[in-house]
Design a protein around this motif. Structure first.
Motif, PDB file in Angstrom:
ATOM      1  N   ARG A 463       0.855  -1.182   0.000  1.00  0.00           N
ATOM      2  CA  ARG A 463       0.000   0.000   0.000  1.00  0.00           C
ATOM      3  C   ARG A 463       0.888   1.227   0.000  1.00  0.00           C
ATOM      4  O   ARG A 463       2.083   1.149   0.292  1.00  0.00           O
ATOM      5  CB  ARG A 463      -0.949   0.004   1.205  1.00  0.00           C
ATOM      6  CG  ARG A 463      -0.262  -0.096   2.552  1.00  0.00           C
ATOM      7  CD  ARG A 463      -1.263  -0.147   3.672  1.00  0.00           C
ATOM      8  NE  ARG A 463      -0.609  -0.002   4.977  1.00  0.00           N
ATOM      9  CZ  ARG A 463      -1.255   0.232   6.111  1.00  0.00           C
ATOM     10  NH1 ARG A 463      -2.571   0.364   6.099  1.00  0.00           N
ATOM     11  NH2 ARG A 463      -0.606   0.345   7.244  1.00  0.00           N
ATOM     12  N   HIS A 503      -8.884   2.071  -0.884  1.00  0.00           N
ATOM     13  CA  HIS A 503      -8.607   2.452   0.498  1.00  0.00           C
ATOM     14  C   HIS A 503      -9.149   1.392   1.456  1.00  0.00           C
ATOM     15  O   HIS A 503      -8.527   1.103   2.491  1.00  0.00           O
ATOM     16  CB  HIS A 503      -9.235   3.814   0.806  1.00  0.00           C
ATOM     17  CG  HIS A 503      -8.453   4.971   0.259  1.00  0.00           C
ATOM     18  ND1 HIS A 503      -7.455   5.589   0.960  1.00  0.00           N
ATOM     19  CD2 HIS A 503      -8.534   5.623  -0.937  1.00  0.00           C
ATOM     20  CE1 HIS A 503      -6.956   6.583   0.244  1.00  0.00           C
ATOM     21  NE2 HIS A 503      -7.595   6.625  -0.922  1.00  0.00           N
ATOM     22  N   ALA A 506      -6.812  -1.430   1.632  1.00  0.00           N
ATOM     23  CA  ALA A 506      -5.629  -1.069   2.409  1.00  0.00           C
ATOM     24  C   ALA A 506      -5.951  -0.858   3.876  1.00  0.00           C
ATOM     25  O   ALA A 506      -5.039  -0.677   4.690  1.00  0.00           O
ATOM     26  CB  ALA A 506      -4.992   0.200   1.826  1.00  0.00           C
ATOM     27  N   ASP A 507      -7.235  -0.834   4.235  1.00  0.00           N
ATOM     28  CA  ASP A 507      -7.671  -0.557   5.617  1.00  0.00           C
ATOM     29  C   ASP A 507      -7.072   0.752   6.115  1.00  0.00           C
ATOM     30  O   ASP A 507      -6.550   0.841   7.230  1.00  0.00           O
ATOM     31  CB  ASP A 507      -7.268  -1.702   6.559  1.00  0.00           C
ATOM     32  CG  ASP A 507      -8.183  -2.909   6.408  1.00  0.00           C
ATOM     33  OD1 ASP A 507      -9.359  -2.704   6.069  1.00  0.00           O
ATOM     34  OD2 ASP A 507      -7.709  -4.037   6.609  1.00  0.00           O
ATOM     35  N   ASP A 508      -7.156   1.780   5.279  1.00  0.00           N
ATOM     36  CA  ASP A 508      -6.526   3.049   5.657  1.00  0.00           C
ATOM     37  C   ASP A 508      -7.147   4.182   4.839  1.00  0.00           C
ATOM     38  O   ASP A 508      -7.192   4.108   3.612  1.00  0.00           O
ATOM     39  CB  ASP A 508      -5.021   2.996   5.389  1.00  0.00           C
ATOM     40  CG  ASP A 508      -4.246   4.024   6.191  1.00  0.00           C
ATOM     41  OD1 ASP A 508      -4.670   5.199   6.191  1.00  0.00           O
ATOM     42  OD2 ASP A 508      -3.225   3.663   6.807  1.00  0.00           O
ATOM     43  N   GLN A 509      -7.598   5.223   5.548  1.00  0.00           N
ATOM     44  CA  GLN A 509      -8.158   6.380   4.845  1.00  0.00           C
ATOM     45  C   GLN A 509      -7.081   7.197   4.143  1.00  0.00           C
ATOM     46  O   GLN A 509      -7.391   7.967   3.227  1.00  0.00           O
ATOM     47  CB  GLN A 509      -8.919   7.270   5.835  1.00  0.00           C
ATOM     48  CG  GLN A 509     -10.150   6.614   6.442  1.00  0.00           C
ATOM     49  CD  GLN A 509     -10.911   7.553   7.352  1.00  0.00           C
ATOM     50  OE1 GLN A 509     -10.649   8.756   7.403  1.00  0.00           O
ATOM     51  NE2 GLN A 509     -11.881   7.001   8.092  1.00  0.00           N
ATOM     52  N   ARG A 511      -4.184   5.753   2.768  1.00  0.00           N
ATOM     53  CA  ARG A 511      -3.358   4.943   1.882  1.00  0.00           C
ATOM     54  C   ARG A 511      -4.234   4.125   0.944  1.00  0.00           C
ATOM     55  O   ARG A 511      -5.334   3.727   1.291  1.00  0.00           O
ATOM     56  CB  ARG A 511      -2.455   4.004   2.689  1.00  0.00           C
ATOM     57  CG  ARG A 511      -1.342   4.725   3.438  1.00  0.00           C
ATOM     58  CD  ARG A 511      -0.448   3.715   4.165  1.00  0.00           C
ATOM     59  NE  ARG A 511       0.716   4.359   4.737  1.00  0.00           N
ATOM     60  CZ  ARG A 511       0.751   4.940   5.914  1.00  0.00           C
ATOM     61  NH1 ARG A 511      -0.340   4.964   6.675  1.00  0.00           N
ATOM     62  NH2 ARG A 511       1.857   5.505   6.369  1.00  0.00           N
ATOM     63  N   SER A 513      -4.405   0.676  -1.676  1.00  0.00           N
ATOM     64  CA  SER A 513      -3.826  -0.646  -1.878  1.00  0.00           C
ATOM     65  C   SER A 513      -3.002  -0.653  -3.162  1.00  0.00           C
ATOM     66  O   SER A 513      -3.395  -0.084  -4.187  1.00  0.00           O
ATOM     67  CB  SER A 513      -4.931  -1.699  -1.962  1.00  0.00           C
ATOM     68  OG  SER A 513      -4.408  -2.941  -2.392  1.00  0.00           O
ATOM     69  N   ARG A 737      -6.586   4.362  17.864  1.00  0.00           N
ATOM     70  CA  ARG A 737      -5.549   4.312  16.826  1.00  0.00           C
ATOM     71  C   ARG A 737      -6.028   3.610  15.559  1.00  0.00           C
ATOM     72  O   ARG A 737      -5.307   3.588  14.570  1.00  0.00           O
ATOM     73  CB  ARG A 737      -4.302   3.634  17.391  1.00  0.00           C
ATOM     74  CG  ARG A 737      -3.615   4.453  18.482  1.00  0.00           C
ATOM     75  CD  ARG A 737      -2.468   3.692  19.140  1.00  0.00           C
ATOM     76  NE  ARG A 737      -1.792   4.524  20.125  1.00  0.00           N
ATOM     77  CZ  ARG A 737      -2.186   4.710  21.383  1.00  0.00           C
ATOM     78  NH1 ARG A 737      -3.308   4.110  21.797  1.00  0.00           N
ATOM     79  NH2 ARG A 737      -1.504   5.464  22.204  1.00  0.00           N
ATOM     80  N   ASN A 738      -7.204   3.025  15.595  1.00  0.00           N
ATOM     81  CA  ASN A 738      -7.792   2.431  14.396  1.00  0.00           C
ATOM     82  C   ASN A 738      -8.681   3.403  13.637  1.00  0.00           C
ATOM     83  O   ASN A 738      -9.258   3.031  12.598  1.00  0.00           O
ATOM     84  CB  ASN A 738      -8.644   1.206  14.756  1.00  0.00           C
ATOM     85  CG  ASN A 738      -7.840  -0.063  14.856  1.00  0.00           C
ATOM     86  OD1 ASN A 738      -7.837  -0.742  15.865  1.00  0.00           O
ATOM     87  ND2 ASN A 738      -7.126  -0.403  13.769  1.00  0.00           N
ATOM     88  N   ARG A 740      -8.108   5.902  11.666  1.00  0.00           N
ATOM     89  CA  ARG A 740      -7.739   6.159  10.268  1.00  0.00           C
ATOM     90  C   ARG A 740      -7.970   4.948   9.374  1.00  0.00           C
ATOM     91  O   ARG A 740      -7.922   5.040   8.149  1.00  0.00           O
ATOM     92  CB  ARG A 740      -6.280   6.584  10.186  1.00  0.00           C
ATOM     93  CG  ARG A 740      -5.292   5.527  10.667  1.00  0.00           C
ATOM     94  CD  ARG A 740      -3.869   5.952  10.389  1.00  0.00           C
ATOM     95  NE  ARG A 740      -3.644   6.074   8.970  1.00  0.00           N
ATOM     96  CZ  ARG A 740      -2.581   6.697   8.450  1.00  0.00           C
ATOM     97  NH1 ARG A 740      -1.716   7.297   9.255  1.00  0.00           N
ATOM     98  NH2 ARG A 740      -2.413   6.762   7.149  1.00  0.00           N
ATOM     99  N   HIS A 741      -8.211   3.786   9.995  1.00  0.00           N
ATOM    100  CA  HIS A 741      -8.400   2.572   9.208  1.00  0.00           C
ATOM    101  C   HIS A 741      -9.857   2.324   8.835  1.00  0.00           C
ATOM    102  O   HIS A 741     -10.156   1.351   8.152  1.00  0.00           O
ATOM    103  CB  HIS A 741      -7.884   1.370  10.004  1.00  0.00           C
ATOM    104  CG  HIS A 741      -6.448   1.501  10.434  1.00  0.00           C
ATOM    105  ND1 HIS A 741      -5.993   1.065  11.649  1.00  0.00           N
ATOM    106  CD2 HIS A 741      -5.380   2.058   9.811  1.00  0.00           C
ATOM    107  CE1 HIS A 741      -4.701   1.326  11.767  1.00  0.00           C
ATOM    108  NE2 HIS A 741      -4.316   1.935  10.661  1.00  0.00           N
TER     109      HIS A 741
END
Length: 817
Positions: A463, A503, A506-509, A511, A513, A737-738, A740-741
């Protein structure tokens, strides 16, 4: 600090199509396609491909679908365009040692020219040599030589005949044999009975004369042999003198045609001289020896002629004629034969005749065809073929290749003669080896000598950080895929939906994949649905709802196991409480990965506590149903719990934690927060809200750590709650911390928007216990306030200690009595 409820816009990244700068991907199809988000890999690939020193082969690390193979092919072709076209490779018959064919490198295109020239020469020899030997001047000279020999032989025979006649013998030649007959007084031949009737003295004279005649015949034959040899030598010299200009002319044309500077010029010149000698030494093979074309002798002559001409042919093993740049070879089926070459039992079909195994049966493999350029291989394919990797390792060490019979490591052809050993050749090739991260480091450990040959490491990211530039490049990728596959183009809305899915993968706002194979598969499926709903002949663009429909259809193809599990909750087989509050019980969220599909699912965790000395018992660990990471999480939980109640020492506690109705094993530490909450609830007696699912790992200081599969876990819990009926008390508690995911489904966002579902975040475990119990945690470092979770748990632990102490006194008293 209390747990924080997230707003709907925080639960998903939404891309505004207007920011993409185009109406449809049709506007982008002519733009170049860059390496999207793989700048590090691009720099490493360019470095390795351009490095001319040995041992700088490339090892490409990356997941399947990251574009590692296609992007490397693109880079290889770009670098190959800057390199010169390599020479052709030919194999020639070795007239000194037939089992060792000679290798010859020629400038690109001249190998084909030499092969064609030698083939034309063979046809010319077959047609022109008989014609020259049938010419009038040749026949006249041959007849003169024959007459001169015949005259000498006749003179000698006349003397022999006179010698025989003087002794009353008549001499004749029948079928090459000397035959003599005794004659009478009138010269008539005597019969055998007449000869026996002669007087004894006469018979003795006849016998003596016969012995003398025989001796004279022997002397005649002895003298005739040199005359015959001289005649044959003169005729052979005449043939050679007649044919040699033709052979020299044909070979001169071939030499003149190869005008470019040839590195192996001396080797070629020597071989052509040997061809000339071989042809001139067997001119007789080009002249019919029998008037009957179907005779055995004529068939043998033709076979011998074909064998001679086959030795004079050129085996063009590597033909680079017309190539614009250095070669780029992708070997998808590496075996000993395809990679290193082989020796087949017969020569090529375009020869003058089917040839026996020899230099014409030598076939080049991928490594020889890639000389001067690049070859792409997959490590998994090499490892799957027994003995292939060790042989490649030896090649890497010496950069020299010898084709072996049958492509086998130790020869072993099917012929009965000596195994062919073609001359070894130096090979300058850059190997691009593709493998996974695990394969790379396994190679480093198991075979360090071979691994050091691959000094250019090209590491593909899974990613990458999303920017306007990467989104633009991703849209270009979509445009190129549509153009290549003949699919309808995508609107900006549809591309935005594809990007959002990237996204999500990638599990990320922040980033995207890098597995663009997944994006390509989704665009193909979306385009298929678009084409299915449009009337024939009407051109349409793929819309965002086509992408959404493709995602839904994909889910329906894969989610049968998920559906079964949720049905088990609805039917009461799995005990999941979704309303109210229960002490010592919490709903955790797990992820199930089937390889091609991932989904989240709730699992009940319960805890029981008693007075005792055994401490915390993890039931899954005791029955070997937990993995090492889960066991580590429980031990961390135990450490945090011990530190939390260190002032209540020593702890007198027996506690058990279990994943209810879980029989296939537990791995991961994402349930450690839920396990802690169940235990604190059991100790404090405070019930936990059953409508809130919990996930999160903790460290020894109580800080909540992020977990994987957060979106699947939330959606799996949401699905269970929605089936039971959302009433505003349902939600999830996740690590802060999750945040953004989060890339949650629209159905979850809609429920949050309407206040029916909530997503809470926590940075410390104290925030979560306060939310679940509705009671202050008392874990802020100050003395536990009355009624807090911590204070209630302390009271229970002190009671456990007193109970243990009382039990100890009782046992000791009984012993005294």
């Amino acid at each position: 600090m209390p747990a924080t409820a997230l707003a709907p816009h925080q639960l998903r990244l939404t891309i505004d199509p207007a920011t993409l700068g185009f109406a449809s991907t049709a506007e982008l199809q002519d733009l170049p396609l860059p390496w999207i988000g793989q700048e590090r890999a691009l720099a490493a690939a360019q470095f390795g491909l351009s490095m001319q020193q040995p041992d700088y082969h490339l090892f490409v690390l990356g997941e399947v679908g990251s574009g590692r193979a296609s992007l490397l092919r693109q880079a290889m072709h770009a670098e190959a365009a800057r390199r010169a076209v390599p020479p052709d490779l030919c194999y020639l018959h070795n007239f000194d040692a037939a089992e060792r064919p000679r290798a010859l490198r020629l400038p690109a295109g001249q190998g084909r020219q030499l092969r064609q020239g030698m083939a034309d020469m063979a046809r010319s020899l077959q047609a022109d040599i008989p014609r020259r030997l049938a010419a009038a001047d040749f026949k006249a000279e041959a007849e003169r030589i024959d007459r001169a020999w015949q005259a000498q032989e006749n003179e000698a025979f006349a003397q022999l005949d006179a010698f025989a006649e003087a002794r009353q013998f008549r001499l004749s030649r029948e079928n090459g044999q000397m035959v003599f007959t005794l004659t009478g007084p009138q010269g008539q031949p005597l019969t055998e009975s007449e000869a026996r009737a002669l007087p004894r003295e006469r018979r003795a004279e006849v016998e003596q004369a016969e012995q003398a005649l025989r001796a004279e015949i022997a002397r005649f034959l002895e003298a005739a042999r040199p005359l015959e040899r001289a005649r044959d030598a003169a005729l052979a010299a005449l043939r050679r003198q007649t044919v040699k200009p033709l052979v020299e002319q044909l070979l001169h044309g071939i030499r003149q045609g190869l005008r470019k500077q040839i590195k192996d010029a001396a080797k070629l010149a020597q071989w052509l001289d040997q061809v000339e000698h071989a042809v001139l030494d067997r001119i007789d093979l080009f002249e019919p020896a029998d008037a009957d074309p179907d005779s055995d002798a004529e068939a043998d002559r033709k076979d011998a002629q074909d064998e001679l001409l086959a030795r004079c042919q050129v085996n063009l093993a590597v033909d680079n004629d017309g190539r614009p740049a250095a070669p780029v070879v992708v070997e998808d089926n590496p075996t000993a034969r395809t990679l290193f070459g082989s020796i087949e039992p017969h020569g090529p079909d375009d020869g003058p005749a089917p040839a026996p195994a020899g230099h014409l049966g030598v076939h080049a493999g991928s490594l020889l065809r890639a000389h001067g350029g690049f070859i792409l291989l997959h490590l998994h394919d090499l490892a799957a073929e027994e003995g292939l990797w060790p042989r490649l390792r030896r090649f890497l060490r010496c950069a020299r290749l010898q084709i072996e019979e049958g492509g086998a490591p130790h020869g072993g052809g099917g012929g009965g003669g000596a195994a062919l050993q073609p001359e070894a050749v130096d090979v300058d090739v850059k190997i691009v080896l593709i493998g996974s991260v695990d394969e790379y480091y396994a190679l480093q450990e198991a075979d360090p000598d071979a691994a050091r040959r691959f000094r250019a490491k090209v590491d593909f990211a899974e990613r990458f950080a999303a920017t306007p530039a990467t989104r633009q490049a991703s849209a270009v990728f979509v445009a190129h895929s549509c153009q290549k596959r003949g699919l309808p183009h995508f609107t900006a809305d549809a591309v935005a939906r594809l990007l959002e899915q990237s996204h999500r993968e990638a599990d990320d706002q922040g980033r995207q994949s890098a597995l663009f194979a997944h994006t390509e598969a989704l665009l193909i499926e979306s385009a298929a649905l678009c084409q299915a709903r449009q009337p024939p002949g009407e051109a349409r663009l793929v819309e965002a709802h086509d992408v959404a429909a493709a995602l839904q259809a994909r889910r329906l193809r894969h989610n049968y196991p998920e559906q079964q599990l949720h049905e088990s909750i609805a039917e009461g087989e799995r005990l999941i409480t979704l309303h109210g509050s229960v002490a010592g019980q919490v709903n955790a969220m797990t992820q199930i990965d089937l390889g091609d599909y991932r989904f989240g699912f709730p699992v009940r965790i319960t805890a029981r506590s008693f007075a005792g000395q055994e401490g915390l018992l993890n039931i899954e660990r005791e029955v070997d149903l937990s993995g090492p990471i889960h066991d580590k999480g429980v031990l961390i939980l135990h450490g945090y719990l011990t530190a939390l109640f260190s002032h209540v020492a020593p702890l007198a506690l027996n506690a058990s934690i279990v994943f209810e109705q879980e029989y296939s094993g537990v791995e991961g530490d994402s349930a450690s927060c839920a396990e802690l909450y169940a235990l604190l609830s059991s100790l404090s007696g405070l019930p936990l809200a059953q409508g809130i699912g919990v996930t999160g790992a903790l460290n020894q200081h109580g800080e909540v750590l992020p977990v994987g599969g957060i979106n699947e876990k939330i959606e799996g819990w949401f699905q269970a709650c929605a089936a039971a009926g959302l009433d505003g008390t349902h939600g999830v508690l996740i690590p802060a911390r999750n945040r953004r995911h989060l890339m949650l489904d629209a159905s979850v966002l809609d429920a949050v928007e309407r206040g029916l579902f909530h997503v809470y975040t926590m940075g410390h475990v104290s925030e979560g216990i306060a939310l679940l119990t509705g009671t202050p945690s008392g874990m802020d470092g100050a003395p536990a306030e009355p009624g807090s979770v911590l204070e209630r748990a302390e009271q229970t632990l002190r009671a456990y200690r007193r109970a243990c102490q009382a039990a100890g006194h009782t046992r000791r008293g009984r012993k005294l009595r």
